[in-house]
Design an enzyme around this catalytic site. Structure first.
Site, PDB file in Angstrom:
ATOM      1  N   TRP A 102       0.823  -1.222   0.000  1.00 33.72           N
ATOM      2  CA  TRP A 102       0.000   0.000   0.000  1.00 33.72           C
ATOM      3  C   TRP A 102       0.850   1.262   0.000  1.00 33.72           C
ATOM      4  O   TRP A 102       0.504   2.255  -0.651  1.00 33.72           O
ATOM      5  CB  TRP A 102      -1.002  -0.020   1.151  1.00 33.72           C
ATOM      6  CG  TRP A 102      -1.993  -1.119   0.958  1.00 33.72           C
ATOM      7  CD1 TRP A 102      -2.109  -2.261   1.692  1.00 33.72           C
ATOM      8  CD2 TRP A 102      -2.976  -1.222  -0.083  1.00 33.72           C
ATOM      9  NE1 TRP A 102      -3.105  -3.067   1.167  1.00 33.72           N
ATOM     10  CE2 TRP A 102      -3.645  -2.454   0.093  1.00 33.72           C
ATOM     11  CE3 TRP A 102      -3.351  -0.401  -1.146  1.00 33.72           C
ATOM     12  CZ2 TRP A 102      -4.674  -2.881  -0.755  1.00 33.72           C
ATOM     13  CZ3 TRP A 102      -4.377  -0.813  -1.993  1.00 33.72           C
ATOM     14  CH2 TRP A 102      -5.023  -2.045  -1.791  1.00 33.72           C
ATOM     15  N   ASP A 173      -1.526   6.611   6.520  1.00 33.49           N
ATOM     16  CA  ASP A 173      -2.624   5.727   6.146  1.00 33.49           C
ATOM     17  C   ASP A 173      -2.828   4.749   7.306  1.00 33.49           C
ATOM     18  O   ASP A 173      -1.976   3.899   7.555  1.00 33.49           O
ATOM     19  CB  ASP A 173      -2.239   4.990   4.850  1.00 33.49           C
ATOM     20  CG  ASP A 173      -3.292   3.964   4.417  1.00 33.49           C
ATOM     21  OD1 ASP A 173      -4.242   3.716   5.182  1.00 33.49           O
ATOM     22  OD2 ASP A 173      -3.143   3.413   3.308  1.00 33.49           O
ATOM     23  N   LYS A 197     -12.392  -2.063   7.551  1.00 32.32           N
ATOM     24  CA  LYS A 197     -11.624  -3.058   8.293  1.00 32.32           C
ATOM     25  C   LYS A 197     -11.950  -2.982   9.786  1.00 32.32           C
ATOM     26  O   LYS A 197     -12.406  -3.939  10.381  1.00 32.32           O
ATOM     27  CB  LYS A 197     -10.142  -2.867   8.059  1.00 32.32           C
ATOM     28  CG  LYS A 197      -9.800  -3.028   6.591  1.00 32.32           C
ATOM     29  CD  LYS A 197      -8.403  -2.566   6.279  1.00 32.32           C
ATOM     30  CE  LYS A 197      -8.214  -2.365   4.800  1.00 32.32           C
ATOM     31  NZ  LYS A 197      -8.515  -3.543   3.982  1.00 32.32           N
TER      32      LYS A 197
HETATM   33  N1  PMP Z   1      -4.325   1.280   2.411  1.00 37.40           N
HETATM   34  C1  PMP Z   1      -4.339   0.161   3.164  1.00 37.40           C
HETATM   35  C2  PMP Z   1      -3.387   0.050   4.310  1.00 37.40           C
HETATM   36  C3  PMP Z   1      -5.234  -0.866   2.865  1.00 37.40           C
HETATM   37  O1  PMP Z   1      -5.241  -1.975   3.594  1.00 37.40           O
HETATM   38  C4  PMP Z   1      -6.127  -0.717   1.769  1.00 37.40           C
HETATM   39  C5  PMP Z   1      -7.143  -1.766   1.410  1.00 37.40           C
HETATM   40  N2  PMP Z   1      -6.894  -3.029   1.761  1.00 37.40           N
HETATM   41  C6  PMP Z   1      -6.063   0.447   1.015  1.00 37.40           C
HETATM   42  C7  PMP Z   1      -5.163   1.422   1.379  1.00 37.40           C
HETATM   43  C8  PMP Z   1      -6.983   0.668  -0.161  1.00 37.40           C
HETATM   44  O2  PMP Z   1      -8.258   0.881   0.343  1.00 37.40           O
HETATM   45  P1  PMP Z   1      -9.541   0.990  -0.580  1.00 37.40           P
HETATM   46  O3  PMP Z   1      -9.686  -0.299  -1.291  1.00 37.40           O
HETATM   47  O4  PMP Z   1     -10.645   1.247   0.389  1.00 37.40           O
HETATM   48  O5  PMP Z   1      -9.342   2.136  -1.506  1.00 37.40           O
END
Ligand code: PMP
Length: 364
Positions: A102, A173, A197
């Site tokens: 991420w 994040d 989550k």
């Molecule tokens: N950042 C992190 C740490 C994540 O775990 C995720 C999704 N698993 C995301 C960003 C992306 O999130 P989204 O699919 O809601 O855009």
């Protein structure tokens, strides 16, 4: 009583109490005769949800008064773009610390908007992966902000410290660890997290932003992608995902009822320890590649000796009601996501299953 323990990384398991309330209120929210889904976002009824959600989040996270709480859409992925579009209007440079999938995605998105460098990445310690210590962060002068991901959901790597950065805004994040452990919000310029989550269902993202960072964005930033739009319109510039907002509100009240973040932190440490202890006691049958200092409390990732055993583990576990244990395709193996809503009994059941599986399949 539900029949499975769902270890999904997100959308993840929701607290049973919350689901029961949502079910009871589905057709008639608080005597209105309508579902919350059917009520206008600018009406007095929905206003209660908006007000209480923000107040509860502020109370739980102890958010200082000079921060705005914004409720937006587009997931954390939209934040990968909104952060640079809104914060990089000045020097047009930012640094990223990358400890997993991420963080890399966030950095790559930011590269579309300015001069981006990687300030640090996961370090190898005793052949295991660890979050880089703050001394190892190589920050440039004249940057607009520094970004990192507190918990890498796919890699299972979590920072066990809050970086102490005062010169530039620290952006984080927190999608997969928000509400799981106490966080000093005042150390951050901006925090964002998707709800699906640890805070509710998909569709809504929380942004906690220090007032001085709400400024003119880069040229041509769409109206909906400007933090100032959401701040000025109290997150009601356009129609928000009302049901997701409502569910987020229910989850926050559930966290409050059960002792708040410190209480969950204690349980989360205990739950994670049970799994890591089981891995460590398995004489190498289960392997975790993350250094003990950086092991995630929320996403426990490990592998078995072969891909075939990984698959067998996942399918046998599912037969016992332990579902969604397959690791992300980027890293393989097993991923047990144990967010706040995962009861400790679910972790105990997984530990028992792991021990029995190892006893059966580990070569003596
Ligand atoms: N950042 C992190 C740490 C994540 O775990 C995720 C999704 N698993 C995301 C960003 C992306 O999130 P989204 O699919 O809601 O855009």
């Amino acid at each position: 009583m539900r029949k499975v323990y769902n270890f999904s990384a997100g959308p993840g398991m929701l607290p049973e109490e919350v689901m029961v309330t949502a079910k009871e209120e589905m057709l008639d929210w608080h005597g209105t005769g309508s579902s919350i889904m059917e009520l206008g976002h600018r009406g007095l009824d929905f206003a209660t949800i908006i007000k209480e959600t923000e107040a509860d989040l502020r109370e739980l996270m102890n958010i200082p008064r000079n921060y705005k709480v914004l409720f937006v859409t587009g997931g954390a992925t939209a934040q990968f773009a909104m952060v640079p579009m809104n914060l990089m209007s000045d020097k047009k440079r930012a640094d990223y610390v990358v400890t997993g999938v991420w963080g890399k995605k966030a950095m790559e998105e930011a590269m579309r908007f300015g001069d981006i460098e990687m300030a640090a990445q996961s370090a190898h310690r005793n052949h295991l992966l660890a979050a880089p210590l703050q001394e190892e962060w190589d920050l440039r002068d004249g940057i607009d902000y520094i970004h990192y991901v507190a918990n890498e959901t796919i890699d299972g790597l979590e920072f066990n410290f809050v970086p102490n950065i005062t010169e530039v805004p620290l952006v984080c994040d927190m999608s997969s660890m928000i509400l799981s452990r106490p966080v000093d919000v005042s150390k951050y310029g901006l925090i964002y997290a998707g709800a699906q989550k640890n805070m509710g269902q998909a569709g809504i993202t929380v942004v906690i932003i220090r007032d001085d960072l709400i400024k003119t964005p880069v040229f041509l930033t769409p109206t909906l992608y400007q933090y100032q739009t959401h701040a000025v319109h109290h997150s009601l510039y356009n129609t928000p995902p009302t049901y997701s907002w409502y569910m987020l509100g229910l989850v926050l009240k559930w966290v409050k009822r059960h002792g708040g973040i410190p209480a969950f932190y204690e349980i989360n440490k205990r739950k994670a320890k049970k799994l890591y202890d089981t891995i460590d006691a398995s004489h190498g049958f289960y392997e975790c590649r993350i250094h003990p200092s950086s092991r995630s409390l929320m996403n426990v990732i490990f592998g078995l000796p072969t891909d075939e055993l990984d698959d067998l583990f996942v399918s046998e576990a599912a037969k016992q009601g332990l579902t969604n244990l397959k690791g992300h395709r980027a890293v393989g193996g097993i991923r047990a996501s144990i967010y706040n809503a995962m009861p400790e009994a679910g972790v105990d059941a997984l530990v028992k299953f792991m021990q029995e599986f190892a006893a059966k399949y580990a070569k003596g």
